[in-house]
Design a protein around this motif. Sequence first.
Motif, short mmCIF file in Angstrom:
data_model
loop_
_atom_site.label_atom_id
_atom_site.label_comp_id
_atom_site.label_asym_id
_atom_site.label_seq_id
_atom_site.Cartn_x
_atom_site.Cartn_y
_atom_site.Cartn_z
N THR A 57 31.33 19.24 -36.78
CA THR A 57 29.94 18.16 -37.15
C THR A 57 29.82 17.22 -36.03
OG1 THR A 57 31.38 16.64 -38.43
CG2 THR A 57 30.26 18.63 -39.62
N LYS A 59 26.81 14.09 -34.46
CA LYS A 59 25.59 13.43 -35.08
C LYS A 59 25.01 13.07 -33.55
CE LYS A 59 23.92 9.45 -37.49
NZ LYS A 59 22.81 10.28 -38.50
N TYR A 61 20.40 13.00 -31.80
CA TYR A 61 19.12 12.61 -32.13
C TYR A 61 18.18 13.58 -31.45
CZ TYR A 61 19.73 10.76 -27.25
OH TYR A 61 20.15 10.49 -26.09
N THR A 332 23.41 16.15 -29.40
CA THR A 332 24.40 15.91 -30.21
C THR A 332 25.67 15.76 -29.38
OG1 THR A 332 25.65 16.28 -32.28
CG2 THR A 332 25.12 18.14 -30.81
N ASP A 353 16.94 13.76 -39.78
CA ASP A 353 16.92 12.35 -40.65
C ASP A 353 15.51 12.19 -41.50
OD1 ASP A 353 19.45 11.59 -40.08
OD2 ASP A 353 18.76 10.23 -38.55
N GLY A 410 17.03 10.85 -35.67
CA GLY A 410 18.60 11.19 -35.80
C GLY A 410 18.55 12.45 -36.33
N ASN A 412 21.72 15.39 -37.93
CA ASN A 412 23.19 15.90 -38.12
C ASN A 412 23.34 17.26 -37.83
OD1 ASN A 412 24.03 13.13 -38.99
ND2 ASN A 412 23.08 13.69 -41.04
#
Length: 450
Positions: A57, A59, A61, A332, A353, A410, A412
């Motif tokens: 995983t 995070k 944008y 990411t 997001d 954003g 994920n």
Amino acid sequence: MLNISPNKLNEKVDLSGYKAVKKVFYRTHYKHFNRLLATFFIIAFIVMFLPWTQNITGKGYLTTLKPDQRPQTIQSPIPGRIEKWYVREGDYVKKGDTILFISEVKSEYFDPNLVERTGQQIRAKSMSVTSYEEKVKALNAQISALSNERVLKLEQAKNKLIQSRLKVQSDSIDFEAAKTNISIAERQYNRIDQLQKEGLKAVTDVEEKRLKLQETQAKLISQENKLLASKNEVINAQVEINRVQAAYTDKISKARSDMFTAQSNQFDSEAQVTKLENAYTNYEMRNNMLYIRAPQSGFINRAIQSGIGETFKEGDRLVGIMPSEYDMAVETFVEPIDLPLIHIGEKVRIQFDGWPAIVFSGWPNVSFGTFGGEVVAIETFISDNGKYRVLLAPDKEDGAWPKDIRVGSGANTMALLEDVPIWFELWRQLNGFPPNYYQPENGMANVKKK
């Protein structure tokens, strides 16, 4: 100290007659609970052998796939002062549209006719170059004429030298003849004189021979003078040859010196013309820079420099622009320990997001609201946040990304790796081990997961 009685209440009071006691101490529910626990453990045991997709995983944008499609700022390459705005924030502009007009702040560029006057200087210097070119041509013609004239003069002097030498030979022959004549005249005079003494010749004959002898002597002296004069002419002819050579060498050298001076002035003028032409082009380009234009079609985001009359330096940011045509991508970041598991072409699931999603990281097939991505670039140097940057592009084999997402929002991400049993994944998580390390062939991942 507490006064606790040793009497046991349960031995004296029968609680079985109460309904609440029957519900609490009823032994039948243990059997159902045990069955429930057994069923749960059996299901859990079976679940432990179900496949689980290992994932990484991260995070990040939203960004653009190509660098020239990302938001940018427009700078001015020259310092100036804002004079007029032609757009406002949020306006759409095409490539080449004027955004604002600025004016000069440096005194050397204040003249509004600077370009025209520089052009006049170029024309004047060009005429000077032409004049020097003509002067060089004239001097070359003069040098050629002097060279030809020197050849002719030298030929003439050489011919005169030859004539003088021939005259010396002629006068030398005449001088030898005069010597012979005087010898003959002396013998004749001596013979006549002897005959006169013997009475065989008259005095008149003697005087006649004496006169002839004197005339012969005078001719000898005259021929000797002529011979010396001829020799002197030979010397003069040789001197004339040297004089002609020296005179014309001096003239030709002076003409060549003037020609080289003219050529030097010509080259200097050409250098000045080139310098002025360079300045002329720079002034023209600088005048064009007074109009700040859009480098590509897009939307004006924000005016960084605002107002009228505000000054700025060269390179200062004036306005931000977002291109209207772009290819979406996700930027990411992954941990250094997970970097060896990421390869070009790896499949990734993305949750944006503000976009409703139900995510099961181990079962991507049952996830809802996620979109497919593919790894297209992996940074080889760590970022400031201590992670490695990975760029994701839309997966062509998956559904299209939403049209309403914007650059900068954003996201994920879940990079899908190998399928392993759930018990193995739990064991890995409890021990803090990284996901299974594997290396695809040719450095390109070909695992297809949805």
